[in-house]
Design a protein around this motif. Structure first.
Motif, mmCIF file in Angstrom:
data_model
loop_
_atom_site.group_PDB
_atom_site.id
_atom_site.type_symbol
_atom_site.label_atom_id
_atom_site.label_comp_id
_atom_site.label_asym_id
_atom_site.label_seq_id
_atom_site.Cartn_x
_atom_site.Cartn_y
_atom_site.Cartn_z
ATOM 1 N N GLU A 155 0.830 -1.194 0.000
ATOM 2 C CA GLU A 155 0.000 0.000 0.000
ATOM 3 C C GLU A 155 0.873 1.256 0.000
ATOM 4 N N GLN A 156 0.232 2.385 -0.354
ATOM 5 C CA GLN A 156 0.893 3.694 -0.328
ATOM 6 C C GLN A 156 2.228 3.661 -1.088
ATOM 7 N N GLU B 292 5.043 4.517 -3.696
ATOM 8 C CA GLU B 292 5.506 5.746 -4.327
ATOM 9 C C GLU B 292 6.964 5.563 -4.725
#
Length: 250
Positions: A229-230, A232
């Motif tokens: 998740e998240q 970047e």
């Protein structure tokens, strides 16, 4: 993979079960000159890339860290200083020569606790589920035969809320930089490898392996598909290198 049972070794197509041995040969060859070549190839900038990785890791005193493809121990040594004797840092590498060089280097620096060492394949990590607060892999994922399998293995050994950081060569964001980087990689790098390490072929492979590695957005999607998740990424040096970060769900 372009054909069933095939994968890439640089620009070559090879049988899946052959790649690990071919990659091992490369790193057995370059291990003794690995640090020197890193400094020469990057002009020392690799130290800044690794420092940024450590800063974004969120690692604190008492944490458990797994550094996969840990090479000559740059990240593991710094993490050991951060986590202290209450923590745990495992330097893992599939290649015995690289692992030995890293261990000897850290021992020469007087770094003993909380370090341990494991000869391990990123695709089949020999650690229990939910073992580590942070997993890092620097300049190693592109050499793994099945990157998705490796990402799943990393997700498994992370604790819920733990972070994965993938530091890897990537795709330059500027066309002019990309052309200059290609010229350097395929004309200068193999010659430098021959001069310093007596091995041009291994550095030709390293240049090719970078071009075969997924670009920034593709690797981010692979991490999301795995279950992180998240996710970047952060481009450095014009996208020549990118740091990807993702969290294991709670």
């Amino acid at each position: 993979m372009s054909e069933q049972g095939k994968t890439h070794f640089g620009y070559q197509q090879v049988d899946v079960d052959e790649k690990a041995g071919l990659v091992a040969g490369v790193f057995h060859s370059v291990a003794s000159r690995y640090d020197l070549m890193n400094d020469l190839m990057s002009g020392g900038i690799h130290r800044l890339w690794k420092r940024f990785t450590i800063e974004l890791s969120g690692v604190r005193k008492g944490h458990s860290v797994l550094d996969i493809a840990g090479g000559t121990g740059d990240l593991a040594g710094k993490f050991a200083e951060i986590v202290g004797p209450e923590g745990r840092v495992v330097l893992a590498d599939i290649n015995e020569s690289m692992l030995n060089v890293g261990r000897d280097k850290l021992l020469d620096q007087g770094k003993v606790e909380p370090l341990s060492y494991a000869q391990a394949d990123a695709q089949f990590l020999p650690f229990a589920d939910n073992s580590f607060d942070c997993v890092t892999i620097a300049f190693g994922l592109r050499n793994v035969t099945d990157k998705n399998l490796a990402l799943r293995s990393m997700l498994r050994v992370l604790k819920p809320g733990g972070r994965l950081l993938v530091l890897e060569f990537s795709k330059p964001t500027n066309d002019l930089l990309s052309k200059a980087y290609d010229a350097y990689s395929f004309n200068v790098l193999p010659k430098l490898g021959q001069l310093i390490a007596g091995d041009s072929d291994s550095y030709q492979y390293l240049a090719e392996s970078i071009r075969m590695h997924p670009d920034q957005e593709t690797l981010k999607e692979m991490m999301l598909d795995t279950g992180f998740e998240q996710c970047e990424f952060f481009n450095m040096t014009g996208g020549i290198v990118a740091l990807h970060r993702g969290l294991k769900p709670w």
